[in-house]
Scaffold this motif. Structure first.
Motif, PDB file in Angstrom:
ATOM      1  N   GLU A  45      40.687  22.740  42.241  1.00  0.00           N
ATOM      2  CA  GLU A  45      39.336  22.363  42.353  1.00  0.00           C
ATOM      3  C   GLU A  45      39.541  24.019  43.655  1.00  0.00           C
ATOM      4  O   GLU A  45      38.492  24.374  43.110  1.00  0.00           O
ATOM      5  N   ILE A  46      40.849  24.057  44.224  1.00  0.00           N
ATOM      6  CA  ILE A  46      39.992  24.773  45.465  1.00  0.00           C
ATOM      7  C   ILE A  46      40.708  26.632  44.591  1.00  0.00           C
ATOM      8  O   ILE A  46      40.153  27.316  45.260  1.00  0.00           O
ATOM      9  N   PHE A  47      41.497  26.231  43.503  1.00  0.00           N
ATOM     10  CA  PHE A  47      41.547  27.897  43.080  1.00  0.00           C
ATOM     11  C   PHE A  47      40.521  27.713  41.948  1.00  0.00           C
ATOM     12  O   PHE A  47      40.990  28.906  41.004  1.00  0.00           O
ATOM     13  N   GLU A  48      39.659  27.602  41.407  1.00  0.00           N
ATOM     14  CA  GLU A  48      38.558  27.413  40.921  1.00  0.00           C
ATOM     15  C   GLU A  48      39.465  27.688  39.268  1.00  0.00           C
ATOM     16  O   GLU A  48      39.181  28.487  38.538  1.00  0.00           O
ATOM     17  N   ALA A  49      40.372  26.647  39.475  1.00  0.00           N
ATOM     18  CA  ALA A  49      41.150  27.231  38.020  1.00  0.00           C
ATOM     19  C   ALA A  49      41.621  25.820  37.162  1.00  0.00           C
ATOM     20  O   ALA A  49      42.793  24.977  37.860  1.00  0.00           O
ATOM     21  N   PRO A  50      40.785  25.112  36.758  1.00  0.00           N
ATOM     22  CA  PRO A  50      40.450  23.362  36.024  1.00  0.00           C
ATOM     23  C   PRO A  50      42.147  23.368  35.179  1.00  0.00           C
ATOM     24  O   PRO A  50      42.335  22.236  34.710  1.00  0.00           O
ATOM     25  N   ASN A 183      38.895  37.050  54.341  1.00  0.00           N
ATOM     26  CA  ASN A 183      37.207  36.399  54.726  1.00  0.00           C
ATOM     27  C   ASN A 183      37.269  36.343  52.613  1.00  0.00           C
ATOM     28  O   ASN A 183      35.806  35.879  52.695  1.00  0.00           O
ATOM     29  N   ALA A 184      38.031  35.924  52.376  1.00  0.00           N
ATOM     30  CA  ALA A 184      37.655  35.674  50.506  1.00  0.00           C
ATOM     31  C   ALA A 184      38.167  34.043  50.233  1.00  0.00           C
ATOM     32  O   ALA A 184      38.626  33.464  51.316  1.00  0.00           O
ATOM     33  N   ARG A 185      37.935  33.758  49.004  1.00  0.00           N
ATOM     34  CA  ARG A 185      38.019  33.272  48.305  1.00  0.00           C
ATOM     35  C   ARG A 185      39.733  32.566  47.479  1.00  0.00           C
ATOM     36  O   ARG A 185      39.946  33.635  47.375  1.00  0.00           O
ATOM     37  N   PRO A 186      40.403  31.778  47.392  1.00  0.00           N
ATOM     38  CA  PRO A 186      41.342  31.482  46.907  1.00  0.00           C
ATOM     39  C   PRO A 186      41.531  32.722  45.396  1.00  0.00           C
ATOM     40  O   PRO A 186      42.087  33.064  45.006  1.00  0.00           O
ATOM     41  N   ALA A 187      40.785  32.198  45.045  1.00  0.00           N
ATOM     42  CA  ALA A 187      40.498  32.895  43.492  1.00  0.00           C
ATOM     43  C   ALA A 187      40.218  33.619  43.232  1.00  0.00           C
ATOM     44  O   ALA A 187      40.687  34.602  42.495  1.00  0.00           O
ATOM     45  N   GLU A 188      39.308  34.753  44.111  1.00  0.00           N
ATOM     46  CA  GLU A 188      39.236  36.024  44.057  1.00  0.00           C
ATOM     47  C   GLU A 188      40.441  36.478  45.068  1.00  0.00           C
ATOM     48  O   GLU A 188      40.930  37.789  44.392  1.00  0.00           O
ATOM     49  N   MET A 189      41.269  36.432  45.418  1.00  0.00           N
ATOM     50  CA  MET A 189      42.996  37.154  45.888  1.00  0.00           C
ATOM     51  C   MET A 189      44.356  36.599  44.983  1.00  0.00           C
ATOM     52  O   MET A 189      44.905  37.188  44.485  1.00  0.00           O
ATOM     53  N   THR A 190      43.629  36.032  43.901  1.00  0.00           N
ATOM     54  CA  THR A 190      44.860  35.593  42.507  1.00  0.00           C
ATOM     55  C   THR A 190      44.302  35.886  41.010  1.00  0.00           C
ATOM     56  O   THR A 190      44.122  36.962  40.884  1.00  0.00           O
ATOM     57  N   TRP A 191      44.050  34.917  40.135  1.00  0.00           N
ATOM     58  CA  TRP A 191      43.505  34.990  39.151  1.00  0.00           C
ATOM     59  C   TRP A 191      42.529  35.946  38.964  1.00  0.00           C
ATOM     60  O   TRP A 191      42.663  36.515  37.536  1.00  0.00           O
ATOM     61  N   LYS A 192      40.972  35.766  39.703  1.00  0.00           N
ATOM     62  CA  LYS A 192      39.880  36.649  39.628  1.00  0.00           C
ATOM     63  C   LYS A 192      40.877  38.249  39.209  1.00  0.00           C
ATOM     64  O   LYS A 192      39.721  39.559  39.014  1.00  0.00           O
ATOM     65  N   ALA A 193      41.653  38.809  39.692  1.00  0.00           N
ATOM     66  CA  ALA A 193      42.395  39.455  40.317  1.00  0.00           C
ATOM     67  C   ALA A 193      43.372  39.367  40.014  1.00  0.00           C
ATOM     68  O   ALA A 193      44.272  41.264  39.528  1.00  0.00           O
ATOM     69  N   GLY A 194      43.607  39.101  38.538  1.00  0.00           N
ATOM     70  CA  GLY A 194      44.317  39.898  37.673  1.00  0.00           C
ATOM     71  C   GLY A 194      46.000  38.763  37.603  1.00  0.00           C
ATOM     72  O   GLY A 194      47.018  39.343  37.675  1.00  0.00           O
ATOM     73  N   VAL A 195      45.654  37.994  38.716  1.00  0.00           N
ATOM     74  CA  VAL A 195      47.788  37.344  39.191  1.00  0.00           C
ATOM     75  C   VAL A 195      47.849  36.480  38.176  1.00  0.00           C
ATOM     76  O   VAL A 195      46.612  35.814  38.148  1.00  0.00           O
ATOM     77  N   ASP A 196      49.285  36.331  37.764  1.00  0.00           N
ATOM     78  CA  ASP A 196      49.012  34.778  37.145  1.00  0.00           C
ATOM     79  C   ASP A 196      50.000  33.734  37.899  1.00  0.00           C
ATOM     80  O   ASP A 196      50.038  33.022  37.137  1.00  0.00           O
TER      81      ASP A 196
END
Length: 348
Positions: A45-50, A183-196
């Motif tokens: 939920e936190i990472f918006e990655a179900p 001041n970002a969301r976890p998803a923005e700093m990870t998978w939405k930016a291309g982190v695997d």
């Protein structure tokens, strides 16, 4: 005056209370318990990655080494900076757990640059079967020198890695500190930016010892499970790992603890900034700063009971004005009074 490491501070009482609550009665072992299921759901939920695969381990070294072993073949190179934790502080654990993958160093600073990464990747696979093949990229957020990648910088590095069909791993031992700094969301700093894949740290920010490895492509989940078990990092009483993480995530504690640590570092920086002979190696962004200070200032601080690492140079020497580099780290529990006392002693 404790500034040596955010590993040295206490666990947060709320985390310990969560562990005590998990100690009631019996629960299925090896991660088949209800607490682990709740933590998995919460991190998704936190990472918006179900669909993400979530795996808990007890140490950051295990998180990084097992994650990179899952992403890399033994004959490949893992691209990282010269000061990455996987390079400097993990006793060749990534090489060991991957069965021999080689660390290939990119650039000269703590923050990898996209052009340097492209050049380093292009230089590999130039010797056919005789040389290392291209493998995953690993970056540290926040970095081991207190820097923070912007979301755009992460995306640029991910773009280079993906151009070559490579995965991007993010070592997030201080993930929360970097996140609140941006001041970002976890998803923005990870998978939405291309982190695997992410090593999501908690031990430096108020937990006794737990980290989460999050794989945004769940197809590698079973391989990670096998590597974790084979590597001796699958806890039988797994609920105690999960309980720490559940307490850490509850009511935004992980973010609040990071804000407190970052604010402490900012207060420390403000107190040191204008002192004669003090120079920051880079502007502090998270909870760690590196500063050059005269030897005489270091001696006053150590004699007054300050605890921190002298990173470059030694306290012994004849020149009281010679600049020595200090690494100063603030954790969530550091009292403001200790920060103010430190800067008062430094002032002389």
């Amino acid at each position: 005056m404790q500034f040596a490491s955010d590993n040295a501070g206490p666990a947060h009482p709320a985390v310990l209370e969560a562990m005590t609550a998990a100690n009631d009665g019996y629960a299925s072992p090896y991660g088949a318990d209800e607490v682990t299921a709740r933590v998995t759901a919460r991190l998704r939920e936190i990472f918006e990655a179900p669909e993400a695969a979530v795996h808990l381990v007890a140490t950051g070294t295990a998180a990084n080494a097992l994650a990179l072993a899952t992403l890399a073949q033994p004959w490949q190179a893992i691209f990282c900076t010269p000061v990455a934790h996987v390079q400097e502080d993990e006793c060749n654990a990534p090489e060991f757990y991957s069965g021999g993958a080689k660390l290939a160093l990119v650039g000269e600073s703590d923050r990898m640059q996209a052009d340097d990464l492209r050049a380093a990747i292009a230089a590999e696979e130039s010797r056919g079967v005789h040389g290392p093949q291209r493998g995953p990229v690993s970056i540290t957020q926040a970095t081991e020198r207190g820097g923070v990648y912007s979301v755009d910088e992460i995306a640029a590095l991910a773009g280079v890695a993906h151009d070559y069909g490579l995965k991007l791993h993010l070592d997030g031992a201080r993930f929360a500190n970097a996140l609140v700094a941006l001041n970002a969301r976890p998803a923005e700093m990870t998978w939405k930016a291309g982190v695997d894949a992410v090593s999501f740290g908690a031990s430096k920010n108020g937990c006794p010892g737990v980290e989460a490895v999050i794989l945004f492509d769940p197809s590698a989940a079973w391989e990670f499970e096998l590597r974790r078990k084979r590597g001796g990092h699958l806890f039988s009483k797994h609920r105690y790992l999960a309980a720490q993480m559940e307490g850490y995530l509850a009511d935004g504690l992980w973010l609040e603890s990071a804000r407190r640590a970052n604010a402490a570092c900012a207060r420390l920086a403000d107190g040191l900034r204008d002192l004669p002979g003090v120079e920051f190696l880079q502007e502090p962004r998270a909870n760690m700063l590196f500063a050059r200070m005269p030897r005489a200032m270091h001696r006053r601080l150590h004699e007054a009971g300050a605890r921190y690492y002298v990173w470059e140079g030694t306290l012994e020497g004849d020149d009281p004005d010679e600049p020595l580099t200090a690494r100063l780290v603030c954790d969530w529990a550091l009292p403001e009074a200790e920060i103010d006392r430190f800067t008062e002693v430094a002032r002389g």
